[in-house]
Structures are given as C-alpha cells and as structure tokens.
Design a protein around this motif. Structure first.
Motif, PDB file in Angstrom:
ATOM      1  N   THR A   9       0.338  31.613  13.076  1.00  0.00           N
ATOM      2  CA  THR A   9       1.303  32.409  13.849  1.00  0.00           C
ATOM      3  C   THR A   9       1.965  31.583  14.951  1.00  0.00           C
ATOM      4  O   THR A   9       2.284  32.094  16.017  1.00  0.00           O
ATOM      5  CB  THR A   9       0.617  33.656  14.456  1.00  0.00           C
ATOM      6  OG1 THR A   9      -0.488  33.247  15.267  1.00  0.00           O
ATOM      7  CG2 THR A   9       0.131  34.594  13.360  1.00  0.00           C
ATOM      8  N   GLY A  10       2.192  30.290  14.674  1.00  0.00           N
ATOM      9  CA  GLY A  10       2.950  29.458  15.596  1.00  0.00           C
ATOM     10  C   GLY A  10       4.427  29.778  15.543  1.00  0.00           C
ATOM     11  O   GLY A  10       4.853  30.806  14.999  1.00  0.00           O
ATOM     12  N   ALA A  11       5.246  28.865  16.065  1.00  0.00           N
ATOM     13  CA  ALA A  11       6.664  29.154  16.281  1.00  0.00           C
ATOM     14  C   ALA A  11       7.398  29.542  15.003  1.00  0.00           C
ATOM     15  O   ALA A  11       8.185  30.503  14.994  1.00  0.00           O
ATOM     16  CB  ALA A  11       7.335  27.937  16.927  1.00  0.00           C
ATOM     17  N   ILE A  12       7.160  28.833  13.887  1.00  0.00           N
ATOM     18  CA  ILE A  12       7.940  29.096  12.681  1.00  0.00           C
ATOM     19  C   ILE A  12       7.585  30.429  12.057  1.00  0.00           C
ATOM     20  O   ILE A  12       8.376  31.001  11.287  1.00  0.00           O
ATOM     21  CB  ILE A  12       7.747  27.949  11.656  1.00  0.00           C
ATOM     22  CG1 ILE A  12       8.867  27.991  10.593  1.00  0.00           C
ATOM     23  CG2 ILE A  12       6.369  28.036  11.002  1.00  0.00           C
ATOM     24  CD1 ILE A  12      10.249  27.797  11.143  1.00  0.00           C
ATOM     25  N   ALA A  13       6.419  30.980  12.379  1.00  0.00           N
ATOM     26  CA  ALA A  13       6.003  32.253  11.788  1.00  0.00           C
ATOM     27  C   ALA A  13       6.960  33.382  12.152  1.00  0.00           C
ATOM     28  O   ALA A  13       7.129  34.333  11.376  1.00  0.00           O
ATOM     29  CB  ALA A  13       4.584  32.599  12.226  1.00  0.00           C
ATOM     30  N   THR A  41      -3.457  38.185  17.534  1.00  0.00           N
ATOM     31  CA  THR A  41      -3.326  39.557  18.046  1.00  0.00           C
ATOM     32  C   THR A  41      -1.981  39.767  18.714  1.00  0.00           C
ATOM     33  O   THR A  41      -1.311  40.787  18.498  1.00  0.00           O
ATOM     34  CB  THR A  41      -4.466  39.863  19.031  1.00  0.00           C
ATOM     35  OG1 THR A  41      -5.723  39.762  18.353  1.00  0.00           O
ATOM     36  CG2 THR A  41      -4.319  41.263  19.619  1.00  0.00           C
ATOM     37  N   ALA A  42      -1.556  38.811  19.526  1.00  0.00           N
ATOM     38  CA  ALA A  42      -0.267  38.924  20.206  1.00  0.00           C
ATOM     39  C   ALA A  42       0.881  38.965  19.196  1.00  0.00           C
ATOM     40  O   ALA A  42       1.835  39.744  19.341  1.00  0.00           O
ATOM     41  CB  ALA A  42      -0.085  37.762  21.179  1.00  0.00           C
ATOM     42  N   VAL A  49       2.342  44.326  13.077  1.00  0.00           N
ATOM     43  CA  VAL A  49       1.484  44.050  11.924  1.00  0.00           C
ATOM     44  C   VAL A  49       0.169  44.800  12.106  1.00  0.00           C
ATOM     45  O   VAL A  49      -0.481  44.654  13.144  1.00  0.00           O
ATOM     46  CB  VAL A  49       1.216  42.538  11.786  1.00  0.00           C
ATOM     47  CG1 VAL A  49       0.384  42.250  10.544  1.00  0.00           C
ATOM     48  CG2 VAL A  49       2.533  41.779  11.750  1.00  0.00           C
ATOM     49  N   PRO A  50      -0.249  45.595  11.128  1.00  0.00           N
ATOM     50  CA  PRO A  50      -1.412  46.465  11.347  1.00  0.00           C
ATOM     51  C   PRO A  50      -2.756  45.767  11.486  1.00  0.00           C
ATOM     52  O   PRO A  50      -3.656  46.273  12.148  1.00  0.00           O
ATOM     53  CB  PRO A  50      -1.403  47.397  10.131  1.00  0.00           C
ATOM     54  CG  PRO A  50      -0.587  46.696   9.099  1.00  0.00           C
ATOM     55  CD  PRO A  50       0.412  45.877   9.849  1.00  0.00           C
TER      56      PRO A  50
END
Length: 360
Positions: A9-13, A41-42, A49-50
């Motif tokens: 979940t870094g920048a490109i995500a 989580t953030a 996103v659930p």
C-alpha cells in the motif's frame, strides 16, 4: 462483480485503487496487505476497503479473489506472483515484474500450470492515442517506418535514493533503464514490433548508487526502423518524448507521466494531409494511466481472454533491458535472442558487473 485485492500500500497503490474505483460495479477492492499493518489500515480507511490481512498467504486463504494487484518493491514481485499463481488467481504486477529474464521464464513456467494469468503494468500502451497509432500502423495508413526516438529524461535527486531498495541491482534490478524509461520503450516496442539489435552505453555520472543513472541505446528493428532510446535521472527539465517518422507523417508525443490526445501531434508529409483526418479520435481527455489498463484487463476477463500485457509481451521488453545492459557492459552489439541461460545477463541485469566504482 469481481473481487480484487492489493498487496503493498505504498504510493503506487493509490493509482490502482483509483482505477478499481473508476471501474464501478465491475469490480470491488475487498482487501489489502502490507508489511506495515498501520499503513494497510490507513489505506483501507482512505479507500473504503473492508478488510486487511497480515500476509499474502492469509489473504489468499481468506478471500475469494479474481485479481491481485502487486504494488510492492521490485524484489518481491516474483515470489508474490508465484504465490498468487499457485492459488490460481490472476495477477496484475507493477513494473518491473521481475528482476531478470530468468525470473520472467520462471513466471512463464508457473503460469502454464495455473488457472490464473499474469499481466504487467505498462499503462501507456492503453491510452487512446497509442491504440490508434498501432491501428494506423497495422493498416498501413502511415506507410513505412523509418526513424524513431524514445526519451525518458527525468530528475531524481540524492534524497530519492535514501529509500533502501532504490539504486541497487539486488533490490531494483537496474537504474532508470529498468525502473523509469521502461514505460516509454515498452510503448515504442508495442508500436514498432520486434527489435533486432542494440548498441548501448550506460554510465553512473552523479548519483551514489550501484546502478546507472543514464543509459542510451541505438536500436535496429526487424522492419528496418532505426531508433534512439535515452533513459536519464539527471535531467532538470523533465519530459517523456516519443517521435516516429513514417513515410507519410511524423507522429510525436511529449508528456511526463501520462498523456492525453492533446499531447500528440501529427505532421503529414507533403501530399499526405489525409493522415491528419485518419488520426482524429473521440476520447481526447482520457489519460494513459492505470484506469485504462485495468478497464482493458477486466474486459479480457469478462470475455474469457488472456489479460494484456501478457508474459510473452513482457519478456520482449525485459529482453530489451537485458540486451541494453549487456551491450553497455561488454561494448558489443547484442541481437535479439542472444541472451539465454548461458549468458551472465540472463540471471541478473548486472551481468558481468558495471564498469564503474564499487557500490556504496
């Protein structure tokens, strides 16, 4: 509705999450994974996103997935993709999808034994202008191709390489050739077709890294086109430029990280004004980003087709990278098909080793 997940979940995500959201009811982003639980989580809260999961294995065990987006640093792409293919799940992996031709061939073998398919993120193939250009080339509207150039002239300062995995052969697989310019020359390869020979140089001029910070290649294509390809991280006026000189027109684009039709120009050769009319499109504001590729991927899944960009397509582009490094480090021209398992550039892009100072 299809179910998708993101690993990393870094920048490109965020670009992937936005593309999935733009697809509307065709797909739902149901879960994310990250080594940093707080970041996962953030991200999940930001994008609605659930669920989050602590590991890819937990994700694949708990979720019924159609598609996993791999958005982690390059070194982890291969093991994560193999894990997803072993679970018969389709994969969309950020570039570079692997660090060597050997790893690409490992993925090809794994895909053969899986119900899942792997596609590489080369989103610039999917802008309306690139699709139109490939069609006009295939229809012969532009005539023969003679000359092309592909410039990725970007700027990354010293602070950019403070991230531990950047600028190393082991973690990133190469410099701007592998991680930056690859988008542009993948696009040019998709338009001009098979390349035949590369003569290249690669240098480390300014950044304190293991890899190059500039490379340049002179390329001959199978159809006779000659092209130059420059990849730089030392260029204060950043730009991404492609130029194609065909028999009946010059076609050019200049942008930075994504183009629309407005970034393209067509200059007809004398007596060939009909080319300008043939160029006109009906999607002038669409950006060549992840949204276009994700839509094309979902179309393929809905139609029971192999998602673009296939591993065969990806291997052609990765072989180009390996050949560029091989030519630069050996001083010899390299032909398509030369780099096999007996070549030092098959297992690693570094091959026999870069000809500059010891790594940091």
């Amino acid at each position: 509705m299809r179910h998708a997940a993101i690993i990393g979940t870094g920048a490109i995500a965020a670009a992937h999450a936005e593309a999935l959201r733009a697809a509307g009811e065709r797909v739902e982003l149901v879960a994310v994974v990250d080594v940093d639980a707080g970041r996962a989580t953030a991200f999940a809260q930001e994008w609605g996103v659930p669920r989050t999961h602590p590991t890819p294995a937990a994700l694949l065990d708990a979720e019924d997935l159609d598609l996993v987006h791999i958005c982690t640093p390059p070194r982890s792409h291969l093991p994560l993709a193999l894990e997803c293919l072993a679970a018969d799940v389709n994969v969309l992996v950020e570039k570079p999808p692997a660090l060597s031709l050997s790893e690409i061939d490992t993925l090809i073998a794994a895909e053969r034994g899986s119900a899942g398919r792997l596609a590489t993120v080369f989103q610039h193939r999917f802008g309306p202008a690139a699709i139109r250009l490939r069609r006009l080339v295939s229809e012969g509207v532009l005539g023969r191709s003679f000359v092309a150039k592909c410039d990725t002239l970007w700027y990354r300062g010293d602070a950019y390489f403070d991230v531990p995995w950047r600028g190393t052969w082991e973690s990133e697989g190469g410099g701007p050739t592998m991680g930056h310019g690859i988008h542009q020359f993948d696009l040019i390869l998709s338009i001009l077709g098979p390349w035949q020979e590369i003569r290249a140089v690669a240098v480390r001029q300014a950044r304190n890294v293991q890899t190059e910070d500039v490379s340049l290649a002179l390329v001959t294509f199978a159809d006779g086109t000659v092209a130059s390809v420059i990849n730089s991280l030392l260029s204060p006026r950043e730009t991404s430029q492609l130029r194609f000189d065909f028999e009946r027109a010059t076609v050019e684009v200049e942008h930075l990280y994504g183009y629309t039709d407005a970034h393209w120009t067509v200059t007809p050769a004398p007596g060939h004004d009909e080319v300008v009319a043939a160029w006109r499109g009906d999607q002038p504001l669409v950006v060549s980003g992840h949204r276009c590729q994700v839509a094309a991927l979902l179309d393929a899944l809905d139609n029971g087709e192999t998602p673009p960009v296939t591993l065969a397509d990806t291997r052609n582009t990765m072989e180009f990278v390996a050949a560029l490094y091989a030519s630069a480090f050996t001083g010899a021209a390299v032909k398509a098909g030369e780099i096999g398992p007996d070549s030092p550039f098959y297992a690693t892009m570094e091959g026999i080793g870069a000809p500059w100072a010891d790594p940091r």
